[in-house]
Design a protein around this motif. Sequence first.
Motif, short mmCIF file in Angstrom:
data_model
loop_
_atom_site.label_atom_id
_atom_site.label_comp_id
_atom_site.label_asym_id
_atom_site.label_seq_id
_atom_site.Cartn_x
_atom_site.Cartn_y
_atom_site.Cartn_z
N CYS A 11 0.85 -1.21 0.00
CA CYS A 11 0.00 0.00 0.00
C CYS A 11 0.88 1.25 0.00
O CYS A 11 1.73 1.42 0.88
CB CYS A 11 -0.90 0.00 1.23
SG CYS A 11 -1.81 1.54 1.41
N CYS A 21 -6.09 6.84 1.78
CA CYS A 21 -6.31 5.77 0.80
C CYS A 21 -6.84 6.38 -0.50
O CYS A 21 -7.75 7.19 -0.48
CB CYS A 21 -7.33 4.77 1.36
SG CYS A 21 -7.96 3.62 0.13
N CYS A 52 -3.81 -3.19 -2.68
CA CYS A 52 -3.81 -4.16 -1.59
C CYS A 52 -4.50 -5.46 -2.04
O CYS A 52 -4.00 -6.56 -1.81
CB CYS A 52 -4.51 -3.58 -0.36
SG CYS A 52 -6.04 -2.71 -0.73
S1 SF4 Z 1 -6.84 0.77 -2.00
FE1 SF4 Z 1 -5.51 -0.46 -0.69
S2 SF4 Z 1 -3.41 -0.23 -1.55
FE2 SF4 Z 1 -4.69 1.42 -2.42
S3 SF4 Z 1 -4.33 3.15 -1.05
FE3 SF4 Z 1 -6.19 2.12 -0.33
S4 SF4 Z 1 -5.51 0.68 1.24
FE4 SF4 Z 1 -3.69 1.32 0.07
#
Ligand code: SF4
Length: 336
Positions: free
Chosen positions: A225, A278, A284
């Motif tokens: 992430c 996020c 992720c």
């Molecule tokens: S979707 Fe998942 S990988 Fe992307 S920023 Fe959000 S928590 Fe992080």
Amino acid sequence: MKGKRITKKDLLDALKKFLKDELALLIAFERDNKAFKIRAYKKDVPDICLFNPVYEANTAIYLRRIFSEDFKILCIFRPCEARAYVELTKLTQVESRSVICGSVDCFGTVSSKLDNIVFPENPQDLKSFLENSKNLRYACMTCRLKNGVFGDFGLRIDSDWNLWVIPYTGKANVLYELISSAESDLPREFLENQERNGQVFQSSLDEFKRDFDKCIMCLNCRDICPVCYCVDCVFNNDEYLPKGDALINSILRSNDAQIPKNKEMYHFIRMYHVSQTCVGCGGCEEACPQGIPLTKYYKGISERLSGLFDYVSGRDFEEKIPYTTFREDELPNADD
Ligand code: SF4
Ligand code: SF4
Ligand code: SF4
């Protein structure tokens, strides 16, 4: 706001000139026959792929902890990647004086776990191919911020399929001034706001437990992430994810327990940590070996807070992350 209408060749010529500088690097996508990859270029760039339809990881993660000040690192990213870069600048996880990061209009992406898909090369055909694809990732199906309006500059496609370069910050001049085309007003469609409203995912605790039951605590979702960046993560020790003697002691202190222990706690803490930064990229979920639908939970929380605080992660370099500020009147209906 103004921009320059350019061809792909104009862009490549400008990138080649940019790379003549000893300290210049370019990070962009390449297409090698059927494969799409991210590549760093130092001296020359034969070609780049502006519209990469295959998603492996959020490329902004590779900028994390660039602290050198002497380089000029030009990045051409997807909108969700440029937004993650903007958040990393606010979290002081990247030296923004060294990085010039732009975003390019995105048609959506499919998972890199799927193979045997042959994508059209022509951008128009690629866009309609992806629009009609049943394989778009959940993150892209629900993405409402897929225009190249984030970061230091944008590369945008107008309704007649012309390519435009648009500077958003002064740093964009590093590229913009190398393009000789005349500057002109932007097409009206670029000035319209992106649609932000839409259904926000919410779930019950039972659904959450069912979805996360298969989690094996590999921590891939944390490691990949872009905005989950703490060096001293609490899950690196035995307190939250006990193993060995720490696990036995923890079970003796409480009761019999499912192993791995505390996986819900892991996700709650991680969700809390990235809840405002996020960017809903789905990186992720792409990294999860268990196929857990992580995006809808992480993105769902982030979108709910976005509505509450009128904050969009990665929208603006100057906009402060709500958890770093305090306004007495920000939640008038909250209980003490
Ligand atoms: S979707 Fe998942 S990988 Fe992307 S920023 Fe959000 S928590 Fe992080
Ligand atoms: S989440 Fe949005 S910006 Fe990111 S790859 Fe998908 S459609 Fe593009
Ligand atoms: S990547 Fe998947 S299995 Fe690994 S910790 Fe995250 S949710 Fe659990």
